[in-house]
Each structure stands twice: as C-alpha cells, then as structure tokens.
Design an enzyme around this catalytic site. Structure first.
Site: not given
Length: 243
Positions: A117-118, A206, A209, A234
């Site tokens: 995702c990062c 985020c 997270c 990340c």
C-alpha cells in the site's frame, strides 16, 4: 553539474557538527532546485527555518495518500497560509490505487504488511516528485526509530530516488535533534503543528496505520503497530534499512 558531484561522505563530517539552520543555509545556497518534504512536526520546523533564511527559495511538497486524517489536511492548509507559500500536494496514481482496492480491499495492509500500500500511495508519488529536483530536505531524526534511523547522516547521496545516471542529494538537518528540541522550537517560534499531537499522537501517518502512543512507548510504536518494531519504514527512507 558541480552540484551533482558533492562528496557527501566528507561533507557529512563537517555538516554533522553544525546547527540545523546552518545545514539548511548550506543546502539552499548549494542547490537552486531543492525541496522540503513536509508531513509532520519536524518538517514544519524545517519550513520555518528555511523561510527565515531565504523565503524565496522555499519549495515544499507533501504526499496525499488519500488516507490521511482530517486534522492532517487542516494542518497542511494551516502551514500554507501561515507562511504564505505554495505546497505541491502530490497524489498517487489512481489506476494503481483502484487496482489494489479492487483486488485486496481497503485494509489489505493488516493481513499482508504495509509495504504494498505504501509503495502505491507514497513511494510512487515521491519518486515522481524527486525526479524533478536535484536535492531534498527531510525531517528525519536519529532517535526516531530504534532499528532504522540511528545512523542517519546530515547529508547523503540518495541513490534510491536519483534520476538515472544522475545524483540526488538528501539533507537531514535535524538528524542530531531530539523530539524535545523539536517541540521547544515549535513552542518558542509559534510554529503551527498538527492538532493530533494534542490527542496523544506522536508520529503521524495515514489514519488506518497510526494510533496514539502511551506513556513509556517509543514514538514509532504508534505506526504499523501490528508489525515488527525495528523495520518500521514505509519506503520513503528505504536507504535506512539497507544501511
């Protein structure tokens, strides 16, 4: 270009003995095309310092992952208005985000890990931005992470994001500072900060997270808390893990 042939190893020995303001002044004097990466308290300290040194050269960018807290968006706007600067808000590729969400849902990082995702929401946009500059300034501190940031130099050759057959210089003016020094500067200079800090958040990323940290917890324990503590990057500063 002479700028791209800096001996960062030798320069680090010199710059590591200087104040953050002196490091920023050197960076702004050396590079015309340089940008400050902005997201948190450390970064706005850099903006404040750079604005006092040379307001005409303050180029700032921020990554909007699409998953930030509402308070963070208000913080970005507050900084823009406070300093009267433009902030280049950089977004991820919508097709890549759509594919990830379609295939794995909105919270795949809890089942896998945060890196995929990062990579889409942060690394891709950062890479696009850094291809347009010759140097960048970050708010990394050595005491931020027990496993990945203890050896951060004041200046380094960023091979991870450099253009092909070129170089990218990365400055970390706050490498020697503690969190206490950052907040002493914020309070004494009336620097704006993210209101989430007043709610127990120390390191803010985020929304899914990030969570507040309790007494005695390290600041990075509030980030990706379901993963192993010493590898909490990340990918924006992937060179730290390699080191």
């Amino acid at each position: 270009m002479a700028e791209n042939r800096l001996n960062t190893v030798d320069l680090d020995s010199e710059l590591s003995q200087k104040s953050p303001q002196e490091i920023i002044e050197y960076a702004l004097d050396t590079f015309d095309n340089i940008a400050i990466s902005f997201s948190g308290a450390e970064d706005v300290v850099l903006i404040d310092m750079a604005h006092k040194i040379n307001p005409d050269k303050v180029q700032v960018f921020s990554l909007d992952t699409g998953r930030l807290h509402a308070e963070t968006y208000r913080f970005i706007e507050k900084v823009r208005e406070h300093y009267g600067i433009e902030i280049d808000v950089v977004f991820p590729d919508s097709n890549a985000v759509n594919q990830l969400v379609r295939e794995k849902g909105l919270f795949s990082f809890y089942k896998d890990d945060h890196k995929e995702c990062c990579s889409i929401r942060k690394i891709g946009p950062l890479r696009r931005k850094l291809l347009t500059v010759d140097a960048w300034i970050t708010g990394q501190r050595r005491d931020q992470s027990p496993g990945t940031r203890t050896s951060i130099p004041a200046i380094q050759d960023d091979k991870a994001f450099a253009r092909p057959d070129d170089s990218l210089t990365k400055f970390n003016p706050l490498a020697n500072w503690s969190s206490q020094q950052v907040w002493e500067y914020i309070r004494s200079n009336n620097v704006p900060y993210n209101e989430l800090h007043d709610q127990g958040y120390v390191s803010i990323g985020c929304e899914p997270c990030t969570r507040p940290t309790g007494p005695g917890q390290h600041e990075r324990e509030g980030r990706w808390w379901w993963e192993e503590a010493t590898q909490k990057e990340c990918g924006l500063h992937a060179v730290n893990i390699k080191q």
